[in-house]
Design an enzyme around this catalytic site. Structure first.
Site, PDB file in Angstrom:
ATOM      1  N   ASP A  45       0.999  -1.234   0.061  1.00 53.90           N
ATOM      2  CA  ASP A  45       0.137   0.094  -0.461  1.00 53.90           C
ATOM      3  C   ASP A  45       1.356   1.053  -0.366  1.00 53.90           C
ATOM      4  OD1 ASP A  45      -2.962   0.623   1.037  1.00 53.90           O
ATOM      5  OD2 ASP A  45      -1.973   1.883   1.345  1.00 53.90           O
ATOM      6  N   ILE A  46       0.299   2.319  -0.883  1.00 49.14           N
ATOM      7  CA  ILE A  46       1.387   3.472  -1.116  1.00 49.14           C
ATOM      8  C   ILE A  46       1.120   3.986   0.244  1.00 49.14           C
ATOM      9  CG2 ILE A  46      -0.006   5.188  -2.432  1.00 49.14           C
ATOM     10  CD1 ILE A  46       1.227   5.238  -4.080  1.00 49.14           C
ATOM     11  N   VAL A 111     -10.877   2.502  -3.272  1.00 50.70           N
ATOM     12  CA  VAL A 111     -10.321   2.190  -4.641  1.00 50.70           C
ATOM     13  C   VAL A 111     -11.543   1.471  -5.517  1.00 50.70           C
ATOM     14  CG1 VAL A 111      -9.070   1.298  -6.047  1.00 50.70           C
ATOM     15  CG2 VAL A 111      -8.576   2.859  -4.431  1.00 50.70           C
ATOM     16  N   HIS A 115     -10.173  -5.158  -2.692  1.00 52.07           N
ATOM     17  CA  HIS A 115      -8.498  -5.335  -2.588  1.00 52.07           C
ATOM     18  C   HIS A 115      -8.495  -5.433  -0.558  1.00 52.07           C
ATOM     19  CE1 HIS A 115      -9.317  -1.137  -2.463  1.00 52.07           C
ATOM     20  NE2 HIS A 115      -9.191  -0.914  -1.154  1.00 52.07           N
ATOM     21  N   HIS A 117      -6.804  -5.627   2.085  1.00 49.23           N
ATOM     22  CA  HIS A 117      -6.005  -5.155   3.107  1.00 49.23           C
ATOM     23  C   HIS A 117      -5.286  -5.833   4.295  1.00 49.23           C
ATOM     24  CE1 HIS A 117      -6.122  -0.674   2.666  1.00 49.23           C
ATOM     25  NE2 HIS A 117      -8.216  -1.291   2.229  1.00 49.23           N
TER      26      HIS A 117
HETATM   27  P1  AMP Z   1      -9.398   1.349   0.636  1.00 51.50           P
HETATM   28  O1  AMP Z   1     -10.177   2.548   0.927  1.00 51.50           O
HETATM   29  O2  AMP Z   1      -9.910   0.418   1.427  1.00 51.50           O
HETATM   30  O3  AMP Z   1     -10.347   1.485  -0.768  1.00 51.50           O
HETATM   31  O4  AMP Z   1      -8.320   1.093  -0.127  1.00 51.50           O
HETATM   32  C1  AMP Z   1      -7.853   1.676  -1.012  1.00 51.50           C
HETATM   33  C2  AMP Z   1      -6.194   1.669  -0.383  1.00 51.50           C
HETATM   34  O5  AMP Z   1      -5.632   2.142  -1.513  1.00 51.50           O
HETATM   35  C3  AMP Z   1      -5.751   2.777   0.509  1.00 51.50           C
HETATM   36  O6  AMP Z   1      -4.953   2.081   1.424  1.00 51.50           O
HETATM   37  C4  AMP Z   1      -4.344   3.736  -0.392  1.00 51.50           C
HETATM   38  O7  AMP Z   1      -3.727   3.724   0.209  1.00 51.50           O
HETATM   39  C5  AMP Z   1      -4.312   2.493  -1.552  1.00 51.50           C
HETATM   40  N1  AMP Z   1      -3.458   2.822  -2.681  1.00 51.50           N
HETATM   41  C6  AMP Z   1      -4.256   4.272  -3.296  1.00 51.50           C
HETATM   42  N2  AMP Z   1      -3.577   3.945  -4.464  1.00 51.50           N
HETATM   43  C7  AMP Z   1      -2.269   3.088  -4.714  1.00 51.50           C
HETATM   44  C8  AMP Z   1      -1.083   2.985  -5.412  1.00 51.50           C
HETATM   45  N3  AMP Z   1      -0.943   3.960  -6.720  1.00 51.50           N
HETATM   46  N4  AMP Z   1      -0.646   1.899  -5.108  1.00 51.50           N
HETATM   47  C9  AMP Z   1      -0.569   1.334  -3.921  1.00 51.50           C
HETATM   48  N5  AMP Z   1      -1.604   1.616  -2.961  1.00 51.50           N
HETATM   49  C10 AMP Z   1      -2.835   2.596  -3.081  1.00 51.50           C
END
Ligand code: AMP
Length: 158
Positions: A45-46, A111, A115, A117
């Protein structure tokens, strides 16, 4: 429908929710991958909640749980289980692991490529679930039983 709402929602961190994971999976955006097989991939995760925060992502396009084939969901969980065990063997020295999946805007999804976590936990890492007001006063057992009955009926009609 949840996906459409999410695509129009204001996004935490300014990410492009529609395409960011698809681009990562296609190699069009950078990511630190830790795993890939025929159904899922996992990358860091970024914006980690804690160091080691990893995302397990289906290769196919599934915005929400309703769109996820069960076999892919099974693989996501199995891979998350392996990654959690692997994290415990690293020098992150974690004391626990959380698995978390947000299905829909109201659940915190930002997103819209599903996914799971996986993030390491330490007693003093500062992450806390904010519980709703009244949480510490449980509802009457009958209320819980009625809700359970409604879920059983919905399952039976599946
Ligand atoms: P959610 O709120 O459960 O949809 O989580 C989305 C996750 O995606 C968050 O923890 C972000 O930090 C992560 N995220 C968004 N863009 C990226 C990226 N380019 N690379 C890695 N993680 C990302």
């Amino acid at each position: 429908m949840q996906g459409e709402q999410g695509r129009n929602a204001v996004q935490r961190g300014g990410f492009d929710p529609h395409t960011v994971f698809e681009k990562i999976l296609a190699g069009e955006l950078p990511a630190t991958f830790v795993y890939r097989d025929d159904l899922v991939a996992a990358f860091m995760d970024i914006q980690p909640i804690t160091p080691g925060h990893t995302l397990v992502v289906p290769l196919l396009k599934a915005a929400t749980l309703a769109e996820l084939p069960p076999a892919t969901g099974e693989r996501m969980f199995a891979v998350a289980q392996r990654i959690g065990a692997a994290i415990r063997r690293t020098e992150l020295a974690c004391e626990g692991i959380n698995l978390f999946l947000a299905d829909g805007v109201a659940a915190g999804q930002t997103v819209f490529h599903l996914h799971l976590h996986v993030f390491p936990r330490h007693a003093e890492d500062g992450f806390r679930w904010k519980l709703p007001d009244g949480y510490y006063t449980p509802p009457p057992r009958e209320e819980i039983a009625n809700t359970g009955a409604a879920i059983r009926a919905a399952l039976a009609a599946d």
